[in-house]
Write a protein that holds these residues in place. Structure first.
Motif, mmCIF file in Angstrom:
data_model
loop_
_atom_site.group_PDB
_atom_site.id
_atom_site.type_symbol
_atom_site.label_atom_id
_atom_site.label_comp_id
_atom_site.label_asym_id
_atom_site.label_seq_id
_atom_site.Cartn_x
_atom_site.Cartn_y
_atom_site.Cartn_z
ATOM 1 N N THR A 2 16.181 72.419 42.454
ATOM 2 C CA THR A 2 17.365 72.486 43.667
ATOM 3 C C THR A 2 16.610 73.502 44.958
ATOM 4 O O THR A 2 16.765 73.165 46.227
ATOM 5 C CB THR A 2 17.656 74.230 44.024
ATOM 6 N N TYR A 26 22.970 69.175 50.710
ATOM 7 C CA TYR A 26 22.150 68.268 51.165
ATOM 8 C C TYR A 26 21.598 68.044 51.919
ATOM 9 O O TYR A 26 20.230 67.550 51.831
ATOM 10 C CB TYR A 26 23.350 67.020 50.970
ATOM 11 N N TYR A 124 15.320 65.112 40.062
ATOM 12 C CA TYR A 124 16.906 65.368 41.194
ATOM 13 C C TYR A 124 15.894 64.712 42.319
ATOM 14 O O TYR A 124 15.066 64.925 42.452
ATOM 15 C CB TYR A 124 16.997 66.295 40.301
ATOM 16 N N ARG A 127 18.646 61.307 46.955
ATOM 17 C CA ARG A 127 18.750 59.811 46.839
ATOM 18 C C ARG A 127 18.100 59.152 48.247
ATOM 19 O O ARG A 127 17.889 57.574 48.096
ATOM 20 C CB ARG A 127 19.694 59.344 45.619
ATOM 21 N N LYS A 278 25.572 60.528 43.389
ATOM 22 C CA LYS A 278 25.984 61.625 42.200
ATOM 23 C C LYS A 278 25.692 60.532 40.511
ATOM 24 O O LYS A 278 25.931 61.144 39.928
ATOM 25 C CB LYS A 278 26.449 62.351 42.316
ATOM 26 N N ALA A 281 22.629 57.716 38.636
ATOM 27 C CA ALA A 281 21.860 58.273 37.259
ATOM 28 C C ALA A 281 22.801 57.114 36.302
ATOM 29 O O ALA A 281 21.779 57.269 35.430
ATOM 30 C CB ALA A 281 21.543 59.327 37.066
ATOM 31 N N LYS B 92 20.233 66.583 31.575
ATOM 32 C CA LYS B 92 20.118 66.097 33.201
ATOM 33 C C LYS B 92 21.100 66.321 33.942
ATOM 34 O O LYS B 92 21.204 66.505 35.428
ATOM 35 C CB LYS B 92 20.768 64.216 32.812
ATOM 36 N N SER B 95 19.535 69.150 35.141
ATOM 37 C CA SER B 95 18.658 68.715 36.377
ATOM 38 C C SER B 95 18.729 68.214 38.193
ATOM 39 O O SER B 95 18.633 68.056 38.765
ATOM 40 C CB SER B 95 17.123 68.475 36.272
ATOM 41 N N ARG B 96 20.282 68.610 37.797
ATOM 42 C CA ARG B 96 21.251 67.363 38.951
ATOM 43 C C ARG B 96 21.007 66.273 38.742
ATOM 44 O O ARG B 96 21.431 66.185 39.875
ATOM 45 C CB ARG B 96 20.802 68.219 40.153
ATOM 46 N N ILE B 97 20.396 65.564 38.116
ATOM 47 C CA ILE B 97 20.107 64.116 38.010
ATOM 48 C C ILE B 97 21.705 63.516 38.290
ATOM 49 O O ILE B 97 22.072 62.565 38.424
ATOM 50 C CB ILE B 97 19.015 63.540 36.776
ATOM 51 N N THR B 98 22.147 63.829 37.124
ATOM 52 C CA THR B 98 24.030 63.784 37.196
ATOM 53 C C THR B 98 24.944 64.838 37.160
ATOM 54 O O THR B 98 24.701 65.763 36.723
ATOM 55 C CB THR B 98 23.918 62.859 35.508
ATOM 56 N N GLU B 99 26.631 64.289 37.885
ATOM 57 C CA GLU B 99 26.509 65.295 37.762
ATOM 58 C C GLU B 99 27.938 65.749 36.422
ATOM 59 O O GLU B 99 28.490 64.614 35.831
ATOM 60 C CB GLU B 99 27.621 65.129 38.521
#
Lengths: 284, 438
Positions: A2, A26, A124, A127, A278, A281, B92, B95-99
């Motif tokens: 975070t 953000y 994370y 990006r 979002k 990934a 994932k 850890s905020r890689i994907t929502e």
């Protein structure tokens, strides 16, 4: 993650992860990741010149040869007029600097997400860091070409006046002009890989519709509006206005139009990027 | 403030996957028609801003569904489950890689996730440069990395090679350096995925120790692993995931027991294994696996018996065009997933093993060396250098008691289900002297 480890916001933040939730944090996050931004840019720069033979020379040869070709074709063969008294070569060079900056940012940034897919899938961070860091790398090539430009101006003993001090503003403008479409394309590139084939086309096409090899004074009055829609027109005219002293006049209405187009693309690029970010990934 | 640091409410994650239709196209007209349809659909998708998905048919797939849990500050929670159970997807999301596609997670505190060691390592850069790069990627500041730099180098043991590009590192050094950076993260919540599967045994032990330190400092740790021993050592509580849902939770030992019993429930009896998760090209694949197959048309599996001969029959199916020389392997693993022994034709049988669709390969063990209990097995098939089929999990076999040494006992009590038996005998010099004296 975070936050970065030294959270200046004080106290642990509460984070809610939810579908389609707009992320209020953000922009603060982006600020926290400024060191990652710096280090990614540094990585790309140092890797760029490792294990290459031509390396730095490439950044010299490319603009130099292009300048000669353009000067001969447009200046000598086509007999197009330069901006006032400025030597044709210097005028071409002043247009080529921002154009190369624009085109390298466009191609490097647009592919940056795909080339960094390992990072996107495993960690994370905002990006936006990736394409912006890639954009900064192009500044190194720009600095090298700029040195070459200075040498050319000394050769012709053509010196700019006080307006050269405003040059950094136009460098930023060139970067902004490139970053908007680059963000848009990099986001689309994650979803649809065909977009990488479009970029070389845009770059090639753009070289002819932008005043790189010729001066804007050659454009007939009736075409001014359409011509001004090209964001690079404003940037290149601005560069010439700075570097060629009083010799190049800036067409303010067409410049304002370019500014508007740049602002629109930047806004739209960031918007599309933020919307699709979002899902990167999942798709990459 | 409540003591709950992670709370998941009705969490779900959906993926859309595509299937190719299996029809074979022979006429050019059909191929063109299919391509046309595909193009049209792609164009439609793009206009609507959807992602392009290969394949004719689409299917929604919930990698996570309706997951609820609460994790308190300072807890070390293990997440276990088979491949595809949704563990990695959960990490994932956290850890905020994907929502998430539905539901939500509320997290109090800073999370650092370690889904892979050495993320972003660049082969051209030196060890020193990579420490800074990787540290920044994991969320450390430059000042913090500088402070811990010596500790990191020391832990990895790569002082001499700090200024060498990591592409010249041995794989062991590379992993040690990568893990070392990660081990020096100091977040409030640490999310770790299976990273201990790398490195040599000694280094693994060092890493486990380091993670225990982290857990000991009142940090919350979420730990995904297939290594049950590690989960048992580190975690006080565990969640067992199956098919995207949280299937069980509680005390680590109870959950592991439940996991093992569920995992081993699919015994090889009829031996049809077409539905198992597998890797490889699948032009040729394991269709059935049978132990001590009864002769006759209705072949059935009979459990192996300790000390008795055992024949493992592997029936292959697939594309009739594919044939060639095979490298095959059968690995027996204990209930914790630790490999016990490997049977490989390449090592034991010099002659070439030719296989094709319909082949039945038989592997014979003269004296079956495992004690009574449940074991899992994995199967591997490579034909002419191409990996065709590889089933790592999901198969298990029950071994029945028998006498291995011709004595009344095979092993000390409590060792059933985890020991490999080897012929041996014991004597003591004292005994011998006494014997001669008498």
């Amino acid at each position: 993650m975070t936050d970065t480890m030294t959270s200046s916001s004080g106290g642990p933040g509460r984070l809610v992860l939810e579908a389609g939730r707009a992320d209020a944090q953000y922009w603060r996050d982006l600020w926290h990741y400024r060191e990652l931004f710096a280090i990614l840019a540094w990585r790309d720069i140092s890797v760029r010149y490792k294990q290459t033979v031509i390396g730095v020379a490439w950044a010299v040869i490319r603009p130099f040869l292009t300048m000669i070709v353009f000067t001969v074709i447009f200046g000598r063969v086509a007999q197009l007029p330069s901006d006032g008294e400025a030597p044709y070569a210097v005028m071409v060079f002043a247009g080529m600097l921002p154009w190369f900056l624009f085109s390298t940012i466009l191609s490097e940034s647009s592919n940056s997400l795909v080339t960094n897919s390992a990072l996107v899938g495993k960690v994370y961070f905002p990006r936006l860091v990736i394409p912006s860091a890639a954009a900064v790398v192009s500044l190194v090539d720009f600095m090298i070409s700029f040195t070459l430009m200075v040498l050319t101006m000394l050769w012709f003993w053509f010196l700019p006046d006080w307006r050269v001090l405003l040059l950094p503003v136009f460098v930023l403008l060139a970067m902004a002009a490139a970053l908007g479409p680059a963000l848009l394309l990099s986001a689309l590139n994650v979803k649809y890989r065909d977009f990488r084939y479009i970029i070389p086309f845009i770059v090639q096409f753009g070289l002819y519709v932008s005043p790189v090899g010729f001066s804007s004074v050659n454009v007939p009055e009736g075409w001014r509006f359409l011509y001004g829609l090209n964001p690079m027109v404003g940037v290149i005219d601005g560069f010439r206005w700075c570097l060629l002293g009083g010799e190049a006049a800036l067409n303010w209405s067409s410049f304002a139009l370019s500014l508007g187009v740049i602002a629109f693309f930047l806004w739209y690029g960031i918007r599309v990027f933020r919307r699709t970010e979002k899902t990167f990934a999942d798709l990459i | 403030m409540s003591d709950v640091v992670i709370r998941a409410e009705g969490l779900g994650k959906k993926y859309v996957i595509g299937h190719e239709s299996t029809e074979r196209y022979t006429a050019l007209r059909d191929v063109l028609a299919q391509q046309g349809r595909r193009l049209l659909r792609s164009a439609r998708d793009m206009a609507a801003g959807r992602a392009l998905i290969a394949g004719e048919e689409r299917e929604e797939f919930w990698a996570l569904k309706d997951v609820n849990f609460e994790i308190k500050r300072g807890e070390v929670v293990g997440i276990i489950g088979r491949n595809g159970a949704g563990k990695s997807t959960l990490l994932k999301v956290l850890s905020r890689i994907t929502e998430p596609s539905e539901g939500r997670v509320i997290i109090e505190g800073r999370v650092a996730s370690l889904l892979e060691v050495g993320t972003g390592f660049h082969p051209e850069l030196t060890g020193r440069e990579n420490i800074y790069l990787n540290g920044a990627i994991l969320g450390m500041t430059r000042a913090e990395i500088r402070r811990k730099f010596d500790e990191i180098v020391d832990f990895a043991g790569v002082e001499k090679f700090l200024d060498t590009p990591v592409k010249r590192y041995s794989s062991g050094m590379y992993v040690r350096l990568a893990f070392s950076v990660a081990a020096h993260l100091e977040p409030e919540i640490l999310v770790v995925d299976e990273v201990l599967a790398v490195g040599d045994a000694e280094f693994q032990k060092k890493c486990l120790g380091k993670m225990q330190d982290v857990a000991g400092h009142g940090r919350t740790v979420l730990f995904v692993s297939h290594n049950m021993a590690a989960v048992q050592n580190l975690c006080s509580r565990a969640y067992f995931f199956q098919k995207g849902r949280k299937y069980a939770e509680g005390n680590t030992i109870d959950v592991i027991k439940q996991y093992l019993s569920t995992d081993c429930s699919e015994l090889v009896t009829a031996g049809y294994i077409s539905d198992k998760p597998r890797k490889g090209k699948q032009d040729l694949y394991f269709h059935r696996v049978l132990f001590n197959k009864t002769s006759g048309s209705s072949s059935e599996s009979n459990p192996p018996v300790t000390g008795a001969p055992c024949e493992i029959s592997l029936k292959l199916k697939g594309d009739p065009e594919v044939r060639g020389s095979a490298r095959m392997g059968i690995t027996f693993k204990d209930a914790f997933g630790n490999p016990l022994f490997l049977l490989a034709n390449e090592a034991s049988t010099p002659s070439i093993l030719r296989v094709e669709d319909g082949s039945c390969v038989v592997c014979r063990i003269e004296k079956f060396p495992l004690t009574q209990g449940k074991y899992s097995i994995s199967l591997f098939l490579e034909v002419d250098g191409v990996i065709q089929d590889w089933i790592e999990d999901g198969l298990s076999v029950e071994v029945e008691a028998g006498s291995f040494f011709g004595t009344s006992k095979n092993c000390p009590s409590g060792w059933e289900g985890k020991a490999v038996l080897v012929e041996n005998s014991w004597k003591s010099t004292l005994q011998e002297r006494n014997y001669h004296a008498s």
